[in-house]
Design an enzyme around this catalytic site. Structure first.
Site, PDB file in Angstrom:
ATOM      1  N   LYS A  21     -62.915  62.429 -93.013  1.00 29.31           N
ATOM      2  CA  LYS A  21     -64.023  63.057 -93.747  1.00 29.31           C
ATOM      3  C   LYS A  21     -63.547  64.169 -94.678  1.00 29.31           C
ATOM      4  O   LYS A  21     -64.034  64.295 -95.800  1.00 29.31           O
ATOM      5  CB  LYS A  21     -65.103  63.566 -92.786  1.00 29.31           C
ATOM      6  CG  LYS A  21     -64.651  64.506 -91.696  1.00 29.31           C
ATOM      7  CD  LYS A  21     -65.815  64.848 -90.769  1.00 29.31           C
ATOM      8  CE  LYS A  21     -65.393  65.781 -89.644  1.00 29.31           C
ATOM      9  NZ  LYS A  21     -64.481  65.093 -88.680  1.00 29.31           N
ATOM     10  N   GLU A  46     -61.491  75.810 -92.171  1.00 33.28           N
ATOM     11  CA  GLU A  46     -60.682  75.308 -91.067  1.00 33.28           C
ATOM     12  C   GLU A  46     -59.189  75.387 -91.364  1.00 33.28           C
ATOM     13  O   GLU A  46     -58.402  75.768 -90.492  1.00 33.28           O
ATOM     14  CB  GLU A  46     -61.065  73.858 -90.763  1.00 33.28           C
ATOM     15  CG  GLU A  46     -60.358  73.279 -89.548  1.00 33.28           C
ATOM     16  CD  GLU A  46     -60.829  71.878 -89.217  1.00 33.28           C
ATOM     17  OE1 GLU A  46     -60.767  71.509 -88.037  1.00 33.28           O
ATOM     18  OE2 GLU A  46     -61.273  71.161 -90.142  1.00 33.28           O
ATOM     19  N   ARG A 183     -74.616  66.361 -86.409  1.00 31.33           N
ATOM     20  CA  ARG A 183     -74.817  67.568 -85.615  1.00 31.33           C
ATOM     21  C   ARG A 183     -75.800  68.491 -86.323  1.00 31.33           C
ATOM     22  O   ARG A 183     -75.588  68.926 -87.446  1.00 31.33           O
ATOM     23  CB  ARG A 183     -73.481  68.287 -85.391  1.00 31.33           C
ATOM     24  CG  ARG A 183     -73.580  69.504 -84.499  1.00 31.33           C
ATOM     25  CD  ARG A 183     -72.219  69.967 -84.043  1.00 31.33           C
ATOM     26  NE  ARG A 183     -71.601  68.990 -83.139  1.00 31.33           N
ATOM     27  CZ  ARG A 183     -70.381  69.129 -82.633  1.00 31.33           C
ATOM     28  NH1 ARG A 183     -69.651  70.188 -82.952  1.00 31.33           N
ATOM     29  NH2 ARG A 183     -69.882  68.212 -81.829  1.00 31.33           N
TER      30      ARG A 183
END
Length: 266
Positions: A21, A46, A183
């Site tokens: 992704k 990240e 999510r």
């Protein structure tokens, strides 16, 4: 099939771990900056900026990142790395890697880039790491706040915002993910103009040890202005963080046989 992306839209790219992704979001930035000459901003919550740049260089050069880092490139691969470095130096994109970014921080930086350089696309990697203004709120309420804030940013600035998102760990490890697996699916599904899910399109694999090449499908779980449930088949090459289209006519594909399997370490 996707209907294209338009200014003011919020685009969600979601998948299970190791499906690519982040690499797909990277491919969007590369297309915007290198093929279209537009300005893109990558907010990496990240990975540090240097790792994002290394992955992009690996993809552009079609040279596995572990070769680049270990200094074991062949002379031909080194030429490709040098050429890709020059392309990156002249491309219109910026990387921000502050791990404590709030939506307000991302919006402020985006506003400055829009004013100075004419920002066209923002990528946020990834949504669940964006810091919420109200840490005491429930996770659903936090994601609702983040989703609405990001959508408003896209609309106010007239830019495309691509957000990478994880999926709920529901134990549904087989088959294509659904919109409900996203999510925080309620706010995200409501605010997003398009939601693209990456799913395995070949043999199942161990998520901790994926093969170098694997077939994946990008499925439009939500697609305003385009065909819903449209499916785009691609081949993901993990060592170079690259995607290739898969066609019914092999001779029309720009697959590894045309980019050089030996250069890709396959």
């Amino acid at each position: 099939a996707t209907g294209g992306f338009r200014p003011g839209e919020l685009i969600i790219v979601a998948a299970r771990p190791s499906m690519g992704k982040t690499a797909l979001a990277q491919a969007i930035v590369q297309h915007v900056s290198f093929a279209c000459g537009k300005m893109a901003a990558w907010f990496s919550l990240e990975m540090p900026a240097i790792e994002v740049a290394e992955r992009m260089l690996s993809s552009l050069a079609w040279v596995p990142l572990h070769f680049m880092r270990s200094g074991t490139n062949t002379p031909g691969q080194q030429v490709k790395v040098t050429e890709a470095s020059e392309r990156m130096a002249n491309a219109r994109f910026e990387i921000a890697d502050d791990a404590s970014q709030r939506v307000a921080d991302i919006a402020r930086t985006s506003r400055q880039l829009k004013r100075r350089k004419g920002l066209d696309v923002v990528v946020i990697d990834y949504l669940q790491l964006v810091v919420c203004e109200n840490p005491k709120a429930s996770r659903v309420e936090q994601l609702d706040e983040l989703s609405r804030g990001i959508k408003k940013m896209a609309q106010d600035f007239g830019i495309i915002v691509v957000v990478v998102s994880s999926l709920n760990d529901t134990g549904e490890n087989q088959g294509a993910p659904k919109l409900r697996n996203l999510r925080g699916s309620r706010p995200l599904g409501f605010d997003a103009n398009k939601v693209f899910m990456l799913a395995n399109d070949g043999e199942e694999f161990d998520g901790d040890d994926p093969p170098a090449y694997r077939d994946v499908a990008m499925i439009a779980s939500k697609n305003r202005g385009g065909a819903k449930n449209a499916k785009v088949r691609m081949r993901f090459h993990g060592p170079t963080y690259s995607f290739e289209p898969v066609t019914d006519e092999p001779e029309q594909s720009w697959g590894p046989q045309k980019r050089g399997r030996e250069d890709a370490g396959a």
